[in-house]
Design a protein around this motif. Structure first.
Motif, short mmCIF file in Angstrom:
data_model
loop_
_atom_site.label_atom_id
_atom_site.label_comp_id
_atom_site.label_asym_id
_atom_site.label_seq_id
_atom_site.Cartn_x
_atom_site.Cartn_y
_atom_site.Cartn_z
N GLN A 88 0.83 -1.26 0.11
CA GLN A 88 0.01 -0.08 0.07
C GLN A 88 0.88 1.25 -0.27
O GLN A 88 0.36 2.35 -0.43
CB GLN A 88 -0.97 0.17 1.27
CG GLN A 88 -1.77 -1.16 1.42
CD GLN A 88 -2.56 -1.52 0.32
OE1 GLN A 88 -3.19 -0.66 -0.41
NE2 GLN A 88 -2.77 -2.69 -0.26
N PHE A 89 2.12 1.21 0.35
CA PHE A 89 3.04 2.27 0.39
C PHE A 89 3.82 2.39 -0.73
O PHE A 89 4.77 3.52 -0.86
CB PHE A 89 3.98 2.08 1.77
CG PHE A 89 3.30 2.37 3.09
CD1 PHE A 89 2.33 3.43 3.47
CD2 PHE A 89 3.23 1.44 4.00
CE1 PHE A 89 1.81 3.58 4.39
CE2 PHE A 89 2.41 1.45 5.38
CZ PHE A 89 1.88 2.55 5.57
N LEU A 90 3.63 1.63 -1.73
CA LEU A 90 4.45 1.65 -2.98
C LEU A 90 3.85 2.61 -4.08
O LEU A 90 2.76 2.54 -3.95
CB LEU A 90 4.52 0.19 -3.62
CG LEU A 90 5.66 -0.76 -2.68
CD1 LEU A 90 5.76 -2.14 -3.41
CD2 LEU A 90 7.09 -0.19 -2.61
N THR A 118 13.81 0.40 -2.54
CA THR A 118 12.72 1.03 -2.52
C THR A 118 11.51 0.34 -1.87
O THR A 118 10.86 0.81 -0.80
CB THR A 118 11.88 1.02 -3.91
OG1 THR A 118 13.09 1.77 -4.88
CG2 THR A 118 10.47 1.88 -3.99
N ASN A 119 11.31 -1.04 -1.83
CA ASN A 119 10.78 -1.79 -0.95
C ASN A 119 10.94 -1.72 0.31
O ASN A 119 10.13 -2.14 1.33
CB ASN A 119 10.76 -3.47 -1.46
CG ASN A 119 10.35 -3.37 -2.84
OD1 ASN A 119 9.47 -2.55 -3.33
ND2 ASN A 119 10.25 -4.57 -3.44
N GLY A 120 12.24 -1.54 0.85
CA GLY A 120 12.67 -1.48 2.12
C GLY A 120 11.94 -0.30 2.84
O GLY A 120 11.61 -0.31 3.99
N VAL A 121 11.67 0.79 2.16
CA VAL A 121 11.09 1.81 2.96
C VAL A 121 9.57 1.75 3.24
O VAL A 121 9.20 1.65 4.30
CB VAL A 121 11.16 3.21 2.09
CG1 VAL A 121 10.21 4.37 2.73
CG2 VAL A 121 12.50 3.71 1.82
N ALA A 122 8.99 0.88 1.99
CA ALA A 122 7.67 0.41 2.40
C ALA A 122 7.26 -0.60 3.45
O ALA A 122 6.50 -0.34 4.26
CB ALA A 122 6.97 -0.06 0.94
N VAL A 123 8.42 -1.42 3.75
CA VAL A 123 8.12 -2.50 4.54
C VAL A 123 8.50 -1.80 5.95
O VAL A 123 7.59 -2.28 6.85
CB VAL A 123 9.32 -3.66 4.35
CG1 VAL A 123 9.69 -4.44 5.58
CG2 VAL A 123 8.78 -4.46 3.18
#
Ligand code: CP
Length: 330
Positions: free
Chosen positions: A47-49, A312-317
């Motif tokens: 949801q944050f991507l 990028t996925n690290g920020v969302a996680v």
């Protein structure tokens, strides 16, 4: 480490990190977290991507909360992404400078924690070279405070594990048919352990750990994995290849560890070596990356590489984890 402090190994980390109702209070390890919770965290992260080039996701869900980033080991990706994740959720974020913190002057971890408590810190994000530190802090904080492990010695790096899982899921879908190969210094890698535990929980088809014998893990660490010391055999028909750097900071005696040229010749991931993997295999690396040692530079920049997507996925996680632990604070 402070002279009077020890951080005993415990086997209750899995229960320590959950509230009585099963919700997440601390994130100390992926080991023992059930599949439903891992899938929920990955779904929340999605949801944050946002598409590249658009504004990042923002909310005020952590407005009024205070996060302290306590990194007692170097970090670029994890620290920066926890910082951004907290700010994008509206929290106040305190980045303690390792080199100027009073721990350098001999202050104990507990005194540091009590100082932060007096400043109403709600979430402490902790990276430390000593095993046991995140759980030790978790046992000493007030009921409403959460501890997030941002890298613990060679033991565990749970948010890295989650971002690896998210990256694999977005490219490959279901885990059950996948062969994932992790290549490099498995013995000293907290990433291999956390990503490995997460892959096991999500039902990966096959996990292979490829390393020189001197850098192979204790088979009891990840008993479901297959160990290889031959790179070509380990890469055969792999769907996902994760390269790891040699953790020289954790290796006391370099006997048995090949030199750089020999290491690259035998264990470096290159376009030529990837011929044996599936034609659509993806290449991952948690960073920091040593080009020309564990990975060929051209391969790291090739279309098969998803290394920057991992970031990028690290920020969302991390946004998903921060939101989840903050839910139980009210
Ligand atoms: N992957 C990872 O933990 O990178 P940093 O050491 O830069 O945080």
């Amino acid at each position: 480490m402070h002279a009077t402090e020890t951080y005993p190994a415990t086997d209750d980390q899995a229960s320590l990190q959950l509230n009585a109702d099963g919700s997440l209070r601390h994130l100390l390890t992926l080991e023992g977290l059930d599949k439903a919770l891992l899938v929920d965290l990955l779904d929340d992260a999605v949801q944050f991507l946002r598409p590249a080039g658009s504004l990042p996701a923002r909310s005020q869900s952590l407005a009024g909360r205070t996060i302290a980033n306590l990194f007692f080991e170097p970090s670029t990706r994890t620290r920066a992404s926890f910082d951004l994740a907290g700010k994008r959720l509206g929290a106040d974020v305190l980045n303690l400078d390792v080199n100027t913190s009073s721990r350098k002057k001999g202050e104990s971890i507990l005194d540091m924690i009590y100082t932060l408590r007096a400043m109403h810190v709600d979430i402490m994000v902790v990276r430390d070279a000593s095993a046991g530190v995140p759980a030790y802090i978790a046992r000493h904080v007030d009921d409403h405070v959460s501890i997030l492990n941002a890298g613990e010695s060679d033991v565990s790096h749970p948010t890295q594990g989650l971002l690896d899982l998210l990256t694999i899921r977005r490219h490959k879908g279901e885990f059950s048919g996948l062969t994932v190969a992790i290549v490099g210094d498995i013995l000293h890698s907290r990433v291999a352990r956390s990503t490995g535990h997460g892959l096991q929980t999500l039902g990966v088809g096959e996990l292979r750990l490829i390393s020189p014998r001197a850098l192979a893990p204790d088979p009891a660490d990840l008993p479901f994995a297959k160990l290889y010391d031959n790179l070509d055999e380990g890469l055969r028909d792999a769907d996902v290849v994760i390269a790891l750097r040699i953790q020289r900071e954790r290796i006391g005696n370099l006997d048995g560890i090949p030199g750089i040229d020999e290491y690259f010749a035998n264990y470096g991931i290159s376009q030529a070596r990837m011929e044996g993997a599936k034609s659509d295999a993806i290449i991952m690396h948690p960073g920091p990356m040593n080009r020309g040692i564990e990975i060929e530079s051209a391969l790291a920049d090739s279309p098969a590489s998803v290394i920057t997507e991992q970031v990028t996925n690290g920020v969302a996680v991390r946004m998903a984890v921060l939101e989840r632990v903050s839910r139980s604070m009210d």
